[in-house]
Motif scaffolding. Structure first.
Motif, PDB file in Angstrom:
ATOM      1  N   ALA A   1       0.977  -1.130   0.133  1.00 39.20           N
ATOM      2  CA  ALA A   1       0.081  -0.078   0.013  1.00 39.20           C
ATOM      3  C   ALA A   1       0.842   1.359  -0.015  1.00 39.20           C
ATOM      4  O   ALA A   1       1.538   1.572   1.114  1.00 39.20           O
ATOM      5  CB  ALA A   1      -0.826  -0.062   1.141  1.00 39.20           C
ATOM      6  N   PRO A   2       1.038   1.770  -1.167  1.00 42.36           N
ATOM      7  CA  PRO A   2       1.972   3.073  -1.230  1.00 42.36           C
ATOM      8  C   PRO A   2       1.367   4.455  -0.597  1.00 42.36           C
ATOM      9  O   PRO A   2       0.069   4.469  -0.920  1.00 42.36           O
ATOM     10  CB  PRO A   2       2.298   3.368  -2.814  1.00 42.36           C
ATOM     11  N   PHE A   3       2.102   5.360  -0.141  1.00 44.12           N
ATOM     12  CA  PHE A   3       1.844   6.642   0.222  1.00 44.12           C
ATOM     13  C   PHE A   3       2.730   7.411  -0.507  1.00 44.12           C
ATOM     14  O   PHE A   3       3.862   7.396  -0.159  1.00 44.12           O
ATOM     15  CB  PHE A   3       1.769   6.788   1.645  1.00 44.12           C
ATOM     16  N   PHE A   4       2.250   7.930  -1.592  1.00 47.17           N
ATOM     17  CA  PHE A   4       3.146   8.747  -2.587  1.00 47.17           C
ATOM     18  C   PHE A   4       2.858  10.446  -2.318  1.00 47.17           C
ATOM     19  O   PHE A   4       1.710  10.787  -2.124  1.00 47.17           O
ATOM     20  CB  PHE A   4       2.872   8.619  -3.809  1.00 47.17           C
ATOM     21  N   ARG A   5       4.017  11.195  -2.128  1.00 43.66           N
ATOM     22  CA  ARG A   5       3.927  12.619  -1.762  1.00 43.66           C
ATOM     23  C   ARG A   5       4.658  13.308  -3.043  1.00 43.66           C
ATOM     24  O   ARG A   5       5.822  13.228  -3.200  1.00 43.66           O
ATOM     25  CB  ARG A   5       4.564  13.158  -0.362  1.00 43.66           C
TER      26      ARG A   5
ATOM     27  N   PRO B   1      -2.689   4.625   1.982  1.00 38.90           N
ATOM     28  CA  PRO B   1      -3.524   5.484   2.888  1.00 38.90           C
ATOM     29  C   PRO B   1      -3.642   7.032   2.175  1.00 38.90           C
ATOM     30  O   PRO B   1      -3.144   7.252   1.095  1.00 38.90           O
ATOM     31  CB  PRO B   1      -2.350   5.775   3.815  1.00 38.90           C
ATOM     32  N   LEU B   2      -4.747   7.584   2.571  1.00 36.51           N
ATOM     33  CA  LEU B   2      -5.132   8.704   2.097  1.00 36.51           C
ATOM     34  C   LEU B   2      -5.163   9.846   3.177  1.00 36.51           C
ATOM     35  O   LEU B   2      -5.514   9.664   4.224  1.00 36.51           O
ATOM     36  CB  LEU B   2      -6.574   8.781   1.322  1.00 36.51           C
ATOM     37  N   PRO B   3      -4.863  11.199   2.869  1.00 36.81           N
ATOM     38  CA  PRO B   3      -4.829  12.168   3.861  1.00 36.81           C
ATOM     39  C   PRO B   3      -6.309  12.633   4.120  1.00 36.81           C
ATOM     40  O   PRO B   3      -7.312  12.689   3.333  1.00 36.81           O
ATOM     41  CB  PRO B   3      -4.177  13.607   3.120  1.00 36.81           C
ATOM     42  N   LEU B   4      -6.334  13.021   5.424  1.00 32.07           N
ATOM     43  CA  LEU B   4      -7.345  13.657   5.812  1.00 32.07           C
ATOM     44  C   LEU B   4      -7.550  15.210   5.727  1.00 32.07           C
ATOM     45  O   LEU B   4      -6.421  15.899   5.460  1.00 32.07           O
ATOM     46  CB  LEU B   4      -7.806  13.428   7.275  1.00 32.07           C
ATOM     47  N   GLN B   5      -8.456  15.747   5.925  1.00 29.93           N
ATOM     48  CA  GLN B   5      -8.572  17.289   5.838  1.00 29.93           C
ATOM     49  C   GLN B   5      -7.545  17.869   7.167  1.00 29.93           C
ATOM     50  O   GLN B   5      -7.045  18.975   6.659  1.00 29.93           O
ATOM     51  CB  GLN B   5     -10.078  17.911   6.082  1.00 29.93           C
ATOM     52  N   SER B   6      -7.371  17.273   8.043  1.00 27.13           N
ATOM     53  CA  SER B   6      -6.600  17.561   9.176  1.00 27.13           C
ATOM     54  C   SER B   6      -5.197  17.467   8.929  1.00 27.13           C
ATOM     55  O   SER B   6      -4.302  18.002   9.501  1.00 27.13           O
ATOM     56  CB  SER B   6      -6.953  16.890  10.526  1.00 27.13           C
ATOM     57  N   GLY B   7      -4.838  16.649   7.820  1.00 30.20           N
ATOM     58  CA  GLY B   7      -3.448  16.555   7.456  1.00 30.20           C
ATOM     59  C   GLY B   7      -2.785  15.205   7.503  1.00 30.20           C
ATOM     60  O   GLY B   7      -2.105  14.779   6.756  1.00 30.20           O
ATOM     61  N   HIS B   8      -3.397  14.384   8.389  1.00 29.66           N
ATOM     62  CA  HIS B   8      -2.887  12.926   9.008  1.00 29.66           C
ATOM     63  C   HIS B   8      -3.541  12.009   7.788  1.00 29.66           C
ATOM     64  O   HIS B   8      -4.434  12.543   6.963  1.00 29.66           O
ATOM     65  CB  HIS B   8      -3.168  12.650  10.327  1.00 29.66           C
ATOM     66  N   LEU B   9      -3.150  10.818   8.142  1.00 29.02           N
ATOM     67  CA  LEU B   9      -3.635   9.869   7.166  1.00 29.02           C
ATOM     68  C   LEU B   9      -4.531   8.662   7.688  1.00 29.02           C
ATOM     69  O   LEU B   9      -4.427   8.434   8.614  1.00 29.02           O
ATOM     70  CB  LEU B   9      -2.198   8.994   6.295  1.00 29.02           C
ATOM     71  N   LEU B  10      -5.683   8.438   6.793  1.00 29.27           N
ATOM     72  CA  LEU B  10      -6.454   7.232   7.017  1.00 29.27           C
ATOM     73  C   LEU B  10      -5.939   6.133   6.388  1.00 29.27           C
ATOM     74  O   LEU B  10      -5.564   6.060   5.144  1.00 29.27           O
ATOM     75  CB  LEU B  10      -7.836   7.296   6.672  1.00 29.27           C
ATOM     76  N   PHE B  11      -5.572   5.160   7.353  1.00 27.44           N
ATOM     77  CA  PHE B  11      -5.186   3.705   6.655  1.00 27.44           C
ATOM     78  C   PHE B  11      -6.079   2.502   6.975  1.00 27.44           C
ATOM     79  O   PHE B  11      -6.366   2.307   8.246  1.00 27.44           O
ATOM     80  CB  PHE B  11      -3.723   3.500   7.203  1.00 27.44           C
ATOM     81  N   LEU B  12      -6.529   2.172   6.080  1.00 24.52           N
ATOM     82  CA  LEU B  12      -7.330   0.898   6.502  1.00 24.52           C
ATOM     83  C   LEU B  12      -6.440  -0.435   6.354  1.00 24.52           C
ATOM     84  O   LEU B  12      -5.563  -0.541   5.525  1.00 24.52           O
ATOM     85  CB  LEU B  12      -8.651   0.593   5.502  1.00 24.52           C
ATOM     86  N   TYR B  13      -6.589  -1.476   7.282  1.00 24.89           N
ATOM     87  CA  TYR B  13      -6.043  -2.562   7.133  1.00 24.89           C
ATOM     88  C   TYR B  13      -6.829  -3.773   7.326  1.00 24.89           C
ATOM     89  O   TYR B  13      -7.884  -3.704   8.017  1.00 24.89           O
ATOM     90  CB  TYR B  13      -4.939  -2.640   8.381  1.00 24.89           C
TER      91      TYR B  13
ATOM     92  N   LEU C   1      -2.509   7.615  10.684  1.00 27.67           N
ATOM     93  CA  LEU C   1      -1.015   7.802  10.485  1.00 27.67           C
ATOM     94  C   LEU C   1      -0.781   9.146  10.651  1.00 27.67           C
ATOM     95  O   LEU C   1      -1.289   9.884   9.970  1.00 27.67           O
ATOM     96  CB  LEU C   1      -0.449   6.829   9.461  1.00 27.67           C
ATOM     97  N   ASN C   2       0.453   9.456  11.362  1.00 28.12           N
ATOM     98  CA  ASN C   2       1.157  10.755  11.132  1.00 28.12           C
ATOM     99  C   ASN C   2       1.478  10.908   9.554  1.00 28.12           C
ATOM    100  O   ASN C   2       2.208  10.293   8.923  1.00 28.12           O
ATOM    101  CB  ASN C   2       2.366  10.851  12.249  1.00 28.12           C
ATOM    102  N   HIS C   3       1.036  12.257   9.166  1.00 20.57           N
ATOM    103  CA  HIS C   3       1.529  12.566   7.812  1.00 20.57           C
ATOM    104  C   HIS C   3       2.843  12.538   7.487  1.00 20.57           C
ATOM    105  O   HIS C   3       3.408  12.093   6.515  1.00 20.57           O
ATOM    106  CB  HIS C   3       0.774  13.754   7.368  1.00 20.57           C
TER     107      HIS C   3
ATOM    108  N   VAL D   1     -10.826   5.930  -2.325  1.00 22.44           N
ATOM    109  CA  VAL D   1     -10.636   6.930  -2.972  1.00 22.44           C
ATOM    110  C   VAL D   1     -11.386   8.195  -2.086  1.00 22.44           C
ATOM    111  O   VAL D   1     -12.529   7.785  -1.389  1.00 22.44           O
ATOM    112  CB  VAL D   1     -11.189   7.137  -4.465  1.00 22.44           C
ATOM    113  N   LYS D   2     -11.090   9.209  -2.143  1.00 22.23           N
ATOM    114  CA  LYS D   2     -11.694  10.451  -1.374  1.00 22.23           C
ATOM    115  C   LYS D   2     -12.974  10.811  -2.208  1.00 22.23           C
ATOM    116  O   LYS D   2     -13.030  10.793  -3.598  1.00 22.23           O
ATOM    117  CB  LYS D   2     -10.774  11.672  -1.360  1.00 22.23           C
ATOM    118  N   THR D   3     -14.069  10.996  -1.632  1.00 21.39           N
ATOM    119  CA  THR D   3     -15.425  11.483  -2.370  1.00 21.39           C
ATOM    120  C   THR D   3     -15.447  13.000  -1.999  1.00 21.39           C
ATOM    121  O   THR D   3     -14.994  13.573  -0.761  1.00 21.39           O
ATOM    122  CB  THR D   3     -16.591  10.680  -1.589  1.00 21.39           C
ATOM    123  N   THR D   4     -16.223  13.479  -2.888  1.00 17.96           N
ATOM    124  CA  THR D   4     -16.260  15.070  -3.038  1.00 17.96           C
ATOM    125  C   THR D   4     -17.853  15.398  -2.479  1.00 17.96           C
ATOM    126  O   THR D   4     -18.119  16.632  -1.970  1.00 17.96           O
ATOM    127  CB  THR D   4     -16.627  15.740  -4.235  1.00 17.96           C
TER     128      THR D   4
END
Length: 379
Positions: free
Chosen positions: A187-191, A248-260, A285-287, A328-331
């Motif tokens: 599961a990659p986290f690319f920045r 993992p995907l970023p939250l609005q607060s900046g940290h990451l949601l990771f499902l396992y 997870l800490n961003h 994926v994030k939803t709008t």
């Protein structure tokens, strides 16, 4: 959770979802009431998005990746890259896994049923399957981390393309960790603006937790010494196994949601020698340092509940499984889920999950973070 008007409204919505079979239990909602993050999952539908009954090309579609794919600067499409197998001898002998593509609607309610193979076994290390993809984009390229199975060992492998819908465009990069006897589930986290990329990978069959690797280019990876999210004992849901979920995907607060993904013993089934139940948990997870786990779920946010998730007959490949690999994030909101009082919305996500290794389901995940108003009131 204080029984305020807001929390009672939320509880009423959840009770309705529970009665429809869309949400598993109210327990995780209640036990998270003192946590910084409050995470809920609800099924988009009580019916599978894809199954062998809905598509002619694949008896067992499951464990999909989900990616936003842009072509010719058009609006991004949600493409599911689905693990597909066909039966050869009932009940459990199947063909090697290929990866097929399906287009998913923005609301998660519909998916194209005419599946097309975009990736299939070609190399010797894939002789018995190309399995369980996760896909992320870095620059103009899509990176697919998948499990290559040579009939004896699983090996985490990588393929890259600028056009993931084009089967001939995928460029194999080989096995990521050839020195290891077993590796899978990347599961990659690319920045885009950082030189260091992260990869959370593996399951706890060799080590007691998940690995974290780093890379500068997304191709060559070095595994760190630290492990995260080890299996737990006692009353928890992840006592037999933990395995990486979607990127993992970023939250609005900046940290990451990771499902396992996780498993626990004690669920007899018609499959000989199999008594596991697979559930989906979460971690925040800490961003800036994804090795730093800020919060971990005490209960699963999704468990096998519906008949096609429990799959407790021989027409399903593996009973008692929900298994997430795509998110994926939803709008916009996909369901009526709302945050409880003193929590504010921190992100909504659409996740696809495999069910009983035989079908694909869809769920919305709502992440809420505790607001300062609650802290001020308590003070």
């Amino acid at each position: 959770m204080a029984k305020t008007k807001s929390s009672l409204t939320l509880l009423g919505v959840l009770i309705t979802f529970h009665a429809l079979g869309l949400v598993d239990s109210l327990a995780p909602i209640l036990e998270q009431s003192d946590s910084r993050w409050h995470v809920q999952a609800v099924r988009i539908s009580a019916h599978p998005l894809l199954s062998g009954n809905l598509t002619a090309q694949c008896n067992f579609p499951y464990n999909p990746a989900l990616a936003l794919v842009t072509s010719n600067n058009t609006t991004a499409s949600r493409l599911a890259f689905v693990r597909c197998q066909n039966i050869t001898t009932t009940p459990y002998t199947v063909t090697p896994s290929s990866i097929c593509v399906s287009s998913v609607s923005a609301d998660g309610m519909h998916a194209t049923k005419d599946l097309r193979i975009v990736f299939h076994p070609q190399e010797h290390y894939e002789a018995c399957g190309t399995e369980d993809p996760r896909i992320s984009k870095l620059g103009d390229k899509y990176f697919m981390f998948y499990t290559a199975y040579d009939c004896h060992r699983a090996a985490l492998a990588l393929a890259v393309t600028v056009d993931p819908y084009n089967a001939s465009a995928w460029e194999r990069q080989g096995i990521l960790f050839p020195q290891l006897s077993w590796s899978k589930s990347g599961a990659p986290f690319f920045r885009e603006t950082h030189n260091v990329q992260y990869l959370i990978w593996g399951d706890s069959s060799v080590f007691k937790g998940l690995h974290v690797a780093v890379s500068e280019d997304g191709i060559s990876w070095k595994t760190l010494e630290q492990h995260i999210l080890p299996v737990r004992s006692g009353p928890f849901f992840d006592t037999a196994l933990v395995e990486a979920g979607p990127p993992p995907l970023p939250l609005q607060s900046g940290h990451l949601l990771f499902l396992y993904n996780s498993a626990r013993d004690g669920f007899p089934s018609p499959k000989p020698g199999y008594n596991l139940q697979y559930n989906i948990g979460f971690a925040i997870l800490n961003h800036s340092d994804p090795v730093n786990v800020l919060q971990r779920s005490a209960s699963p946010i999704l468990s096998p509940r519906l008949s096609w998730e429990v799959g407790n007959t021989t027409k399903y490949l593996t009973p008692n499984v929900v298994f997430a690999e795509g998110m994926v994030k939803t709008t916009a909101a996909l369901t009526n889920l709302t945050c409880p009082e003193y929590y504010t919305e921190d992100g909504r996500f659409l996740t696809l999950y495999g069910a009983a290794d035989s079908a694909v389901g869809a769920a919305e995940i709502l992440v809420c973070t505790r607001s300062k108003a609650e802290s001020n009131q308590k003070n």
